[in-house]
Design a protein around this motif. Structure first.
Motif, short mmCIF file in Angstrom:
data_model
loop_
_atom_site.label_atom_id
_atom_site.label_comp_id
_atom_site.label_asym_id
_atom_site.label_seq_id
_atom_site.Cartn_x
_atom_site.Cartn_y
_atom_site.Cartn_z
N LEU A 448 0.82 -1.20 0.00
CA LEU A 448 0.00 0.00 0.00
C LEU A 448 0.86 1.26 0.00
O LEU A 448 0.54 2.24 -0.69
CB LEU A 448 -0.93 -0.01 1.21
CG LEU A 448 -2.04 -1.06 1.22
CD1 LEU A 448 -2.82 -1.00 2.53
CD2 LEU A 448 -2.98 -0.88 0.04
N ALA A 449 1.93 1.25 0.79
CA ALA A 449 2.80 2.43 0.84
C ALA A 449 3.43 2.69 -0.52
O ALA A 449 3.58 3.86 -0.94
CB ALA A 449 3.89 2.23 1.89
N TYR A 450 3.77 1.65 -1.25
CA TYR A 450 4.33 1.84 -2.59
C TYR A 450 3.27 2.36 -3.55
O TYR A 450 3.52 3.31 -4.31
CB TYR A 450 4.90 0.52 -3.10
CG TYR A 450 5.42 0.60 -4.52
CD1 TYR A 450 6.66 1.14 -4.79
CD2 TYR A 450 4.65 0.16 -5.59
CE1 TYR A 450 7.15 1.23 -6.08
CE2 TYR A 450 5.12 0.24 -6.88
CZ TYR A 450 6.36 0.78 -7.12
OH TYR A 450 6.82 0.89 -8.40
N ARG A 451 2.09 1.75 -3.53
CA ARG A 451 1.04 2.18 -4.45
C ARG A 451 0.58 3.60 -4.15
O ARG A 451 0.24 4.35 -5.06
CB ARG A 451 -0.16 1.23 -4.36
CG ARG A 451 0.06 -0.12 -5.03
CD ARG A 451 -1.18 -0.98 -4.97
NE ARG A 451 -2.36 -0.23 -5.38
CZ ARG A 451 -3.47 -0.11 -4.63
NH1 ARG A 451 -3.54 -0.70 -3.45
NH2 ARG A 451 -4.50 0.57 -5.08
N PRO A 876 6.80 -7.80 -0.67
CA PRO A 876 6.55 -8.74 -1.76
C PRO A 876 7.59 -8.60 -2.87
O PRO A 876 8.11 -7.51 -3.13
CB PRO A 876 5.15 -8.35 -2.25
CG PRO A 876 4.52 -7.65 -1.10
CD PRO A 876 5.63 -6.96 -0.38
N GLU A 877 7.87 -9.71 -3.53
CA GLU A 877 8.90 -9.70 -4.57
C GLU A 877 8.54 -8.73 -5.69
O GLU A 877 9.43 -8.04 -6.22
CB GLU A 877 9.06 -11.12 -5.12
CG GLU A 877 10.19 -11.24 -6.14
CD GLU A 877 10.33 -12.65 -6.66
OE1 GLU A 877 11.24 -12.90 -7.47
OE2 GLU A 877 9.52 -13.52 -6.27
N SER A 878 7.27 -8.65 -6.04
CA SER A 878 6.88 -7.74 -7.12
C SER A 878 7.17 -6.29 -6.76
O SER A 878 7.65 -5.52 -7.59
CB SER A 878 5.39 -7.92 -7.42
OG SER A 878 4.61 -7.65 -6.26
N VAL A 879 6.89 -5.92 -5.51
CA VAL A 879 7.17 -4.55 -5.08
C VAL A 879 8.67 -4.31 -5.01
O VAL A 879 9.17 -3.24 -5.41
CB VAL A 879 6.51 -4.28 -3.71
CG1 VAL A 879 6.91 -2.91 -3.18
CG2 VAL A 879 5.01 -4.39 -3.82
N GLU A 880 9.41 -5.29 -4.54
CA GLU A 880 10.87 -5.13 -4.44
C GLU A 880 11.50 -4.94 -5.81
O GLU A 880 12.42 -4.12 -5.98
CB GLU A 880 11.46 -6.35 -3.73
CG GLU A 880 12.88 -6.14 -3.25
CD GLU A 880 13.33 -7.25 -2.32
OE1 GLU A 880 14.46 -7.17 -1.85
OE2 GLU A 880 12.53 -8.18 -2.08
N ILE A 881 10.99 -5.65 -6.80
CA ILE A 881 11.52 -5.49 -8.16
C ILE A 881 11.22 -4.08 -8.68
O ILE A 881 12.08 -3.43 -9.30
CB ILE A 881 10.91 -6.55 -9.09
CG1 ILE A 881 11.46 -7.94 -8.72
CG2 ILE A 881 11.20 -6.24 -10.55
CD1 ILE A 881 10.82 -9.06 -9.49
N THR A 924 9.65 8.05 -6.84
CA THR A 924 8.94 9.10 -7.54
C THR A 924 9.46 9.33 -8.96
O THR A 924 9.06 10.27 -9.60
CB THR A 924 9.08 10.42 -6.78
OG1 THR A 924 10.46 10.76 -6.66
CG2 THR A 924 8.47 10.32 -5.40
N VAL A 925 10.35 8.49 -9.45
CA VAL A 925 10.88 8.70 -10.79
C VAL A 925 9.87 8.22 -11.82
O VAL A 925 9.34 7.12 -11.71
CB VAL A 925 12.20 7.92 -10.95
CG1 VAL A 925 12.71 8.06 -12.38
CG2 VAL A 925 13.24 8.45 -10.00
N PRO A 926 9.56 9.02 -12.81
CA PRO A 926 8.67 8.52 -13.88
C PRO A 926 9.33 7.40 -14.63
O PRO A 926 10.51 7.47 -14.97
CB PRO A 926 8.45 9.76 -14.75
CG PRO A 926 9.56 10.68 -14.42
CD PRO A 926 9.98 10.40 -13.03
#
Length: 933
Positions: A448-451, A876-881, A924-926
């Motif tokens: 959630l923090a990433y999203r 989660p691995e997806s977020v880490e990637i 925050t990088v596009p």
């Protein structure tokens, strides 16, 4: 560099729009070269694009002489303290210019509302002291509003005459120029590129994989899209999404954050006297309320809920706050968009915790049903109920009569519901359940923090509290951003925290004194009931005393809680914490320590101390002359279950009643008070009402602390004492199903809209939950070892009879001969002692077995928990990637910028290293290339 905070103003200045009324930034100081670079002028852009204007920078020459924001022309520049907004000349024309400059084509309803009431009749009846206070408040209000105008806000005052009372509404809004300036100054993140919404639930994926229809899923309209976001920069305005539309570029929550920041830093008197900010004005009663406006009514339009233009509040009411949505997923992205990340994280945690309670409740209910079956097949219980006059028990007090053990048959059967072999399995299950709950919540929280783009909020984005900035004695560089910020020495804070901890210890001692008084009350009540002459009451004396003591304890808990919360607020403010997150964490820890002792002291006493220091007939131990309490015939575990149900369920019922009734009663009283005054003034009942008047009739939002505290205390009851009450998860689940929709309804329908606050996670509450999880393992180990009959029964099976025949007689000792001779009769009592009252060999054998069980149990659970911690990644691995991908792109962007600036020779326009790194953060990088992947 160190100096007095009140004589300090930062020289970091974003490029300012030329049509902004000479606003001078001063939130954070950077190096002189950087300040001079921002002081240069630049060309004015056309259309909706903001441009830079000439800004002057000066260093403070004397104490209390610098300003945060100055709307005066550069040549008339004046100085004020850090964290304040001050005006230098006649504000009326400046306000008009600010409202005209960059204002949107269509007028917008105010973003923020200040309210105060004046009782004209009361003013005429006041004495001189009260009149002076009223005049002081009026002066503070006028100064505050003048400073708001000077800061560039538009202030439109609406007065409503209600009989002898005038309700004043100050409607605040900010022009496009002011919004642009503060958005950059506050480091707000705004969208660069839109992404498809990636919200998902593991249960939805599992049901889809199994091909089972998902009844929890509901299509919610107006799904907020996800964005690649970046810290806002005026000179990069065209790169942000929607920058061509000034009306919609800043969302309502962003505008509320900007205005609230100005309100929090605007002075209304001398800052050294703490006459600063909207919080102090509300606390002093100068203002009655300050709140942002809701987006509109929550009730659906006449066309029905399928109307194409529902506002955000109506969407939340239709798909979240209604009781009929109890079995649907929460629209967390909608909640976050309307209320901010802090509120969204609370509801995310509450929903996650409630979902995990479902398997715990199912297993606990099965364990309880097993206990119900064992009640009728348990041989020791059958022996007790069928003993008739076979076991005459010793008196419960000095002058109490002898009693028969068979009279406690019902208590023994009730105790068997909770005390059996399944309890051991359930305790082990709940210990591992709690570990897995926290591990998977860490993964959910990181996702959630990433999203929601708040993973680096506490480290980079969060700013010092205005109250801290106004009171800090010096400045120091921020080790992460490199900027000078107000600073309070850690050693001084440590001394204050140590002094505060002494106060906490004193309050904990007060709780212990209340606990001792309840213990004495139980003992005295048991004696009084035992002497009543009624055989039935005498048999239930201990249970009656315990039940009434639980009720008295609950009353003490609720009273002491109110007192200590107010004291904790004062102590936390005195400790001078830099950011709001640290302030809230410190306050939370103080209150929880007290509430832990307050709520858990009585269950801990029953579980681990009651019946341990009783003595034996003829040599009973006393406390203040009163014989120590003993456990009833059913054992202390049934008393602990009763205590848990009274405190846990009783508190939940009381809290839910308060949450339902109190907001409604407050809202009804507010409407009645305002409408009755309107009727006295002769106003028409059907007269149109402004949205600010409708929102003023709602209840002010009091934050999330009480909501979190209620859930965390419940988590403690569910885990720490679960061996005594397997039904605790079921009661918690039923309560939380109601709690989610009850809290949602309060926020959507009954509360004034809170200011949207950002947050990175649920804060220190997670660490408290982790501490409770570890404590629960130890607590359940000791409960099973010392309060349950599980180990004595196992020992009897191994050494005597496998079918437990004779176990009841095995647990009863005979009174010493001296006691029997004094009363001319013998009697029995529960203990492993010989005829002389000394501990028997069986007692020491059982003590060794119990201690070994505690060691083995907690080592096994902690080892398995540690193994689960290693097997389940925190992120989660997806977020880490994605994070690693963004970090790689951030380094690429940095290298390309350096190469570009080097070839063009635009050294003056090249950002400083610290500025670039804080701008191009890994989150925050596009990432256009990632979109293609």
């Amino acid at each position: 560099m160190r100096m007095a905070a009140t004589a300090w103003a930062g020289l970091r200045g974003p490029p300012l729009p030329t049509h902004c009324p000479a606003v001078r930034p001063g939130l954070y100081r950077r190096d002189q070269a950087h300040a001079e670079r921002w002081a240069m002028t630049s060309e004015t852009s056309s259309g909706s694009h903001c441009a830079r204007s000439r800004m002057l920078r000066r260093r403070a020459q004397e104490e209390d002489s610098t300003v945060l924001i100055d709307v005066s022309p550069p040549e008339a520049e004046k100085r004020g303290p850090y964290g304040s907004t001050a005006h230098a000349s006649e504000p009326g024309g400046q306000q008009a210019a600010a409202c005209r400059a960059g204002s949107p084509a269509k007028p917008r309803i105010a973003d923020f509302v200040l309210v105060w009431e004046e009782d004209l009749k009361l003013d005429r009846q006041q004495d001189s002291a009260a009149r002076d206070r009223t005049d002081t408040h009026r002066t503070w209000r006028e100064t505050f509003l003048d400073n708001l105008r000077a800061a560039g806000l538009c202030v439109d005052q609406q007065d409503v005459q209600n009989g002898n009372t005038t309700v004043h509404y100050a409607l605040l809004s900010a022009s496009w120029a002011v919004l642009c300036y503060y958005a950059e100054d506050l480091r707000l993140k705004l969208p660069l590129q839109e992404l498809p919404n990636q919200a998902s639930n593991w249960s939805a994926g599992l049901l889809a994989w199994l091909g089972i229809p998902n009844v929890l899923l509901e299509v919610v309209p107006d799904v907020p899209p996800e964005y690649y976001s970046c810290r806002f920069r005026v000179n990069k305005l065209p790169r942000f999404l929607g920058s061509d539309n000034q009306d919609t570029f800043f969302t309502s929550t962003k505008r509320h954050q900007i205005l609230f920041e100005i309100l929090a830093k605007t002075p209304y008197g001398h800052e050294k006297k703490n006459l600063l900010g909207i919080h102090q004005l509300l606390a002093e009663g100068v203002l009655s309320a300050a709140f942002p406006l809701h987006d509109g009514p929550f009730k659906t339009p006449p066309e029905g809920p399928q109307a194409p233009h529902l506002n955000q509040r109506q969407v939340l009411f239709q798909h979240w706050a209604r009781w009929g949505k109890w079995n649907k997923y929460q629209p967390l992205d909608h909640v976050r968009r309307y209320f901010g990340e802090k509120v969204a994280f609370y509801f995310a945690w509450l929903g996650f915790y409630t979902g995990w309670l479902l398997p715990a409740a199912l297993v606990g209910t099965l364990v309880f049903l097993v206990g119900c079956f064992l009640v009728f097949s348990d041989i020791p219980t059958q022996e007790l109920c069928g003993s008739k006059d076979g076991f005459e028990m010793c008196p419960l007090c000095l002058n109490c009569p002898f009693w028969l053990l068979s009279s406690a048959c019902a208590l023994a059967q009730a105790g068997r519901l909770f005390d059996h072999g399944g309890t051991v399995f359930f305790s082990l299950f709940m210990a591992l359940w709690a570990v897995l709950l926290l591990e998977y919540w860490k993964r959910k929280s990181a996702t959630l923090a990433y999203r929601w783009d708040c993973s680096d909020y506490e480290d980079i984005e969060e700013r010092p509290r205005p109250q801290f900035a106004a009171s800090a004695p010096m400045t120091a560089p921020n080790p992460i951003t490199g900027e000078d910020e107000p600073y309070f020495p850690e050693r001084s804070r440590a001394r204050r925290m140590l002094a505060g901890s002494v106060v906490i210890v004193v309050m904990v001692a007060v709780v212990v004194m209340c606990l001792v008084s309840i213990i004495l009350y139980r003992a005295i009540m048991a004696i009084v009931v035992s002497r009543s002459g009624n055989t039935l009451l005498a048999a239930w004396a201990s249970r009656i005393a315990s039940l009434t003591g639980s009720v008295v304890n609950l009353v003490f808990i609720l009273i002491l809680s109110k007192v200590y919360v107010s004291l904790a607020h004062v102590l936390t403010r005195w400790e001078m914490h830099r950011t709001q997150t640290k302030f809230e964490d410190a306050f939370t820890l103080k209150v929880f320590i007290f509430q832990f002792v307050n709520f858990y002291s009585s269950p801990i006493y029953i579980a681990f101390f009651k019946g341990r220091f009783v003595g034996y007939p003829g040599n009973y131990h006393t406390l203040f002359g009163v014989r120590n309490e003993d456990c009833a015939a059913g054992g202390c575990l049934i008393e602990l279950a009763q205590e848990l149900l009274v405190i846990m369920v009783g508190k939940q019922v009381i809290n839910n009643m308060q949450e339902v009734l109190i907001p409604k009663l407050k809202g009804w009283w507010q409407k009645f008070r305002l409408h009755s005054k309107k009727r006295k003034a002769g106003a028409s009942a059907g007269a149109s009402q402004g949205p600010w008047e409708a929102d003023y009739e709602l209840v002010p939002c009091e934050g999330l602390f009480d909501e979190y505290l209620e859930m965390v205390l419940q988590f403690g009851f569910v885990t720490i004492f679960v061996a005594a009450c397997p039904l605790a998860p079921l009661f918690a689940l039923l309560n939380n199903w109601v709690e989610i929709r009850l809290d949602a309804r309060k926020f959507v329908c009954e509360y004034r809209r809170p200011v949207a606050e950002r947050a990175q996670d649920i804060g220190i509450w997670f660490h408290i939950l982790a501490g409770l999880t570890h404590l629960a393992v130890i607590s359940n180990a000791f409960l099973l070892a010392f309060s349950s009959d599980f180990l004595p029964r196992a020992y009897y099976r191994w050494t005597r009879a496998h079918d437990l025949r004779g176990f009841l007689n095995f647990t009863l000792a005979r009174a010493p001969p001296s006691f029997a001779a004094a009363h001319n009769r013998t009697c029995r009592y529960r203990a492993f002692r010989d005829d002389d009252g000394h501990y028997s060999q069986t007692y020491w054998n059982l003590l060794a077995i119990r201690l070994a069980f505690v060691i083995v149990f907690e080592h096994v659970v902690f080892s398995v928990g540690r193994l689960l911690d290693l097997l389940v990644p925190d992120i989660p691995e997806s977020v880490e990637i994605k994070v690693k991908r963004e970090y790689y792109l951030a380094k690429q962007a940095l290298a390309e910028n350096e190469a570009l600036f080097g070839t063009n020779g635009a050294k003056d326009e090249q950002p400083q290293g610290s500025e670039l790194s804080s701008h191009w953060t890994p989150f925050t990088v596009p990432k256009a290339s990632q979109l293609q992947q």
